[in-house]
Scaffold this active site. Structure first.
Site, PDB file in Angstrom:
ATOM      1  N   ASN A 118       0.889  -1.251  -0.014  1.00  0.00           N
ATOM      2  CA  ASN A 118      -0.009   0.015  -0.036  1.00  0.00           C
ATOM      3  C   ASN A 118       1.113   1.297   0.054  1.00  0.00           C
ATOM      4  OD1 ASN A 118      -2.953  -0.890   0.382  1.00  0.00           O
ATOM      5  ND2 ASN A 118      -1.520  -2.181   1.990  1.00  0.00           N
ATOM      6  N   GLU A 119       1.171   1.819  -1.259  1.00  0.00           N
ATOM      7  CA  GLU A 119       2.124   2.840  -1.313  1.00  0.00           C
ATOM      8  C   GLU A 119       1.524   4.147  -0.953  1.00  0.00           C
ATOM      9  OE1 GLU A 119       4.816   1.568  -1.918  1.00  0.00           O
ATOM     10  OE2 GLU A 119       5.306   0.773  -3.658  1.00  0.00           O
ATOM     11  N   PRO A 120       2.271   5.221  -0.729  1.00  0.00           N
ATOM     12  CA  PRO A 120       1.748   6.556  -0.511  1.00  0.00           C
ATOM     13  C   PRO A 120       0.630   6.728  -1.393  1.00  0.00           C
ATOM     14  CG  PRO A 120       4.277   6.483  -0.550  1.00  0.00           C
ATOM     15  CD  PRO A 120       3.726   5.098  -0.837  1.00  0.00           C
ATOM     16  N   SER A 129      -2.204   5.586  -0.676  1.00  0.00           N
ATOM     17  CA  SER A 129      -3.404   4.481  -0.658  1.00  0.00           C
ATOM     18  C   SER A 129      -4.522   5.188   0.278  1.00  0.00           C
ATOM     19  CB  SER A 129      -2.972   3.181   0.105  1.00  0.00           C
ATOM     20  OG  SER A 129      -1.870   2.599  -0.986  1.00  0.00           O
TER      21      SER A 129
END
Length: 663
Positions: A183-185, A187
Site C-alpha cells: 500500500n504505497e503513499p 493509498s
C-alpha cells in the site's frame, strides 16, 4: 564466529529506563507522544522471539477451541526472525500449524508461470515448508492471472478472507516509503485487495529478490489498508537504523495517506516491535528530555545542546539560562549551575573532535586529541566495501594520512562487478580489439573468439539476464583499474592496494550470499599480515543494497576472532567508522572530524572521478540524483557548516568518524 556484530553497534548508550519502563505510569510518561503501542527491544532476535511467542499462543488458543487461526503474513526481511522462531518452536516444542490458515499479504505482478522469485515462495522458504501446515490452507494472490480478470480475482480474495471469519493476526514490515504490504503513499483508508503500481523505492528494495531493477515487476497485488486494519491484531516489525525515520513518522506523526503505516494509529490492537536502532528517532530515545527526567551522559548532553542551538539559531557560547529553561533543559542548569558552564563543556568537547592529524600528531600532547601520538608512523588499513567507497567517504583523510607519512593500505572487499554497465565492457573490448589490430596481434584466434562471443552475448542480452563469468571478470577488472588509478593519484603504492574479492559478493546478482568463514578468513589474513595500528571501516549500515553492512561484519568478525586469540597487534589498534556514500554521522556521535581545505576537497573530487564507470552510467546511484562526488562534497560541506553554526572554527569541509570498540 560472530557474523552480525554491526547490529550491536550502539552509538549512544541508551538507558534501559527509556525503553523498558518499570511500570505503567513510567511507560505512559515516556510514550505520551507515541500514538501506537510500541515495544523497543535490544536486538531484532529478542523482539522476534517475543512476537513469535504471542503468535504461538494465539495458534494454541484456537486449537483448544477447535477453530482455525487465520494469519496474514508479509515477506521481506522484517518478519524473517519471527518465522525462524516459529519454525524452532514447531520442531522443538511441538507447535502445530494444522489449524493455521495463511493469507499471503501481497504478490508481485506480473510473474511468469515458472517464476521462482515470488513472495509466496519466499514465505515457503522462511516458514511454510518447515512446519506441518496443510498447503490447502495457504492462499496467495496470483501473479500470473490475466489482466482482465484481476478486479474479480481481488474481490474473491477478499471474500475468501471473510469466509474464514477474518484475519486473527497480521504480521507486517514497513517499507522505505512508509508502506504496509504494498500500500504505497496515496493509498486510501478504505482500500481493499487490488493491483497497485509499485513506488520506485519499493521496486529498488524488491530488486534484491529479482536480480536487477529491470527484471523486477512494476506492480503488485496487495491486501488493502482496510483489509489489514480488519485484522483482530496487527504487528508491525522494523529492525535497523534505515527504518528509524519511517518508524517515527508512523508512531508519532499524523495519520496521512503519504505514510500508509500511520493508518495503524486507527487500529485498537496494533503493536509496533522495533530494535534500538529502528527506535533511534523516537522522542523518548533521541530527545528524552522532552518527555521525562534524564540520566545525563556526555553524549546526551552534547545531543541536547546541539538541538538547542538549532532550535534557537544560536551558537553554543551564546545560549542563556532562559534558552535552557524554556526548552525542557532546566535539569542541566541544576547539574552545572549555569548555562555558561554547560556551554563551555560542550564547546570544548566538540572542539576536541577536530584534528588535522587523523593518524595522531607526533611529539604532541594527545590528551585532548581523538588519536594518540604514538606509534608514529602508523600502519593503516582502509577497508572499502566497493572499489570507490574509500575515496567517496574519506578521500581527504586518506590524502592527509599519506602526506603525514603513515603506511596506508587500502583493502577493496568486493569486486563491485555488478555495478558496471555493459557499455563499459563494450568500450574496453573496442580498446582491446583496436590494440591487437594496431600491434599486429589480430591473428590471435583465442582473443578474437572471446571478443566475438562476449559482443554477441551483450548484443542479445535481455533485461534480467545474468552476466556470464567472463563478463563479470571484465567488469571486475575495470573497477580494479579505476581503484589502482585513484590509489596512484593519492600516492598509495600499488602493492598496498589489496583486492580481497570476498566470496559472498560473487553471485552476479544484487542479492548476495550470507557472510561465511571464507570471507572472514580472507580479511583476517590481511590483518595478520599488516598488523595495523589503525583500521577504517564503513559505517554506512543503512546502505540500501546491504553490501556495506556485510563487509563491515566480515571485518568485525575477523577482529573478534583475533581478540579471542589475544593478538598482540590488536591491543595497539584503533578502529574508526566512516560514512559518506549514503549518509553522514550525526554531530553528537562524531568523535573525530578532519578538516578539508578547498584544495584538498578538489583533490578528493578528482580521486572519485577516477572511477569513471561509477559516474552517470552507474546502475546503483539510487534515488539521489546527485552523483557520488556531489553527494560527498555536499555532506562534507554540511558537516563543516554545522560546526561553524555552533560557533566553532569555519572550514571548507569536514570528514567525520566514530570509533568502534570491539565488544
Amino acid at each position: 564466529m560472530k557474523t552480525n556484530l554491526s547490529s550491536q553497534i550502539t552509538l549512544n548508550r541508551v538507558s534501559p529506563r527509556y525503553y523498558r519502563p518499570e511500570n505503567a505510569f513510567e511507560r505512559s510518561v515516556l510514550t505520551r507522544l507515541e500514538k501506537i503501542p510500541t515495544d523497543i527491544y535490544e536486538s531484532p532476535e529478542e523482539g522476534a522471539n517475543q512476537i513469535a511467542l504471542d503468535i504461538a499462543q494465539v495458534i494454541r488458543d484456537k486449537q483448544k477451541a477447535g477453530r482455525f487461526c487465520i494469519l496474514a503474513l508479509a515477506g521481506g526481511n522484517s518478519p524473517r526472525n519471527v518465522y525462524s522462531a516459529l519454525v524452532r518452536m514447531h520442531k522443538e516444542e511441538g507447535l502445530s500449524f494444522r489449524n493455521v490458515v495463511v493469507f499471503n499479504l501481497y504478490e508481485y505482478y506480473p510473474l511468469a508461470s515458472d517464476a521462482v522469485n515470488s513472495n509466496l515462495n519466499a514465505l515457503k522458504e522462511m516458514l511454510l515448508d518447515h512446519v506441518d501446515i496443510d498447503m490447502q490452507n495457504v492462499f496467495s494472490p496470483n501473479g500470473t492471472i490475466a489482466k482482465d480478470t484481476i478486479f474479480e480475482y481481488c474481490r474473491l480474495y477478499e471474500q475468501r478472507i471473510e469466509s474464514f471469519g477474518g484475519i486473527d493476526v497480521a504480521v507486517l514490515g514497513i517499507g522505505r516509503v512508509g508502506n504496509i504490504g504494498f500500500n504505497e503513499p496515496g493509498s486510501r483508508l478504505n482500500s481493499t485487495t487490488r493491483l497497485i503500481l509499485l513506488d520506485n523505492d519499493s521496486r529498488n528494495e524488491a530488486s534484491k529478490m529479482f536480480g536487477s531493477i529491470e527484471s523486477t515487476p512494476v506492480s503488485s497485488i496487495t491486501m488493502g489498508v482496510a483489509t489489514i486494519l480488519s485484522a483482530k491484531k496487527v504487528y508491525l516489525l522494523a529492525w535497523g537504523e534505515e527504518k528509524a525515520k519511517m518508524v517515527k513518522e508512523c508512531v508519532e506523526g499524523n495519520v496521512t495517506d503519504t505514510i500508509p503505516a500511520s493508518y495503524l494509529q486507527t487500529h485498537n490492537n496494533a503493536h509496533i516491535a522495533i530494535d534500538l536502532s529502528a527506535a533511534a528517532n523516537l522522542t523518548r530515545i533521541q530527545r528524552p528530555w522532552l518527555v521525562t527526567s534524564c540520566e545525563w551522559n556526555d553524549k546526551l548532553i552534547r545531543s541536547a545542546i546541539v538541538w538547542l542551538c538549532q532550535l534557537t539559531g544560536k551558537p553554543i557560547l551564546k545560549l542563556t539560562n532562559k534558552d535552557y529553561n524554556e526548552n525542557g533543559l532546566s535539569e542541566l542548569l541544576a547539574l552545572y549551575g549555569s548555562a555558561y558552564n554547560v556551554n563551555i563543556k560542550i564547546f570544548n568537547d566538540l572542539q576536541h573532535t577536530i584534528t588535522g592529524w587523523p593518524g595522531g600528531k607526533p611529539n604532541a600532547d594527545d590528551t585532548y586529541r581523538p588519536e594518540r601520538a604514538k606509534p608514529y608512523p602508523k600502519r593503516i588499513i582502509v577497508f572499502s566495501p566497493h572499489p570507490d567507497d574509500d575515496v567517496i567517504s574519506m578521500g581527504g583523510t586518506i590524502r592527509r594520512l599519506v602526506e603525514q607519512k603513515h603506511d596506508v593500505h587500502v583493502a577493496y572487499e568486493t569486486s563491485g562487478n555488478i555495478a558496471v554497465g555493459d557499455e563499459e565492457v563494450i568500450r574496453f573490448l573496442h580498446f582491446i580489439n583496436g590494440f591487437n589490430q594496431i600491434f599486429n596481434n589480430s591473428e590471435d584466434q583465442i582473443i578474437n573468439e572471446k571478443y566475438t562471443e562476449i559482443r554477441n552475448y551483450l548484443k542479445d542480452k535481455k533485461d534480467g539476464d545474468m552476466d556470464t563469468r567472463d563478463i563479470l571478470t571484465i567488469k571486475g577488472l575495470i573497477r580494479r583499474g579505476e581503484a589502482r588509478t585513484a590509489c596512484t593519484y593519492n600516492n598509495i603504492p600499488l602493492d598496498h592496494c589489496h583486492f580481497l574479492d570476498l566470496p559472498f559478493y560473487e553471485t552476479g546478482k544484487i542479492q548476495k550470499n550470507p557472510i561465511s568463514e571464507a570471507d572472514v578468513e580472507i580479511v583476517r589474513n590481511l590483518l595478520r599480515e599488516v598488523k595495523p595500528h589503525q583500521i577504517f571501516v564503513a559505517g554506512d549500515l543503512a546502505d540500501p543494497h546491504g553490501t556495506h553492512r556485510v563487509c563491515t561484519d566480515a571485518v568485525f568478525a575477523a577482529i573478534d576472532l583475533e581478540k579471542e586469540e589475544s593478538a598482540k597487534w590488536l591491543k595497539d589498534c584503533r578502529i574508526w567508522m566512516y560514512r559518506g556514500a549514503w549518509a553522514e554521522w550525526e554531530i553528537e556521535n562524531i568523535e573525530m572530524a578532519v578538516p578539508i581545505s578547498p584544495e584538498e576537497l578538489r583533490a578528493k573530487r578528482n580521486s572519485i572521478l577516477k572511477h569513471q564507470s561509477q559516474m552517470e552510467s552507474a546502475p546503483f546511484l539510487g534515488n539521489d540524483e546527485r552523483l557520488f562526488w556531489q553527494r560527498s562534497e555536499d555532506r562534507n560541506r554540511g558537516t563543516a557548516a554545522l560546526y561553524d553554526s555552533l560557533g566553532l572554527a569555519s572550514y571548507e569541509a569536514m570528514e567525520a568518524f566514530v570509533e568502534y570498540i570491539p565488544l
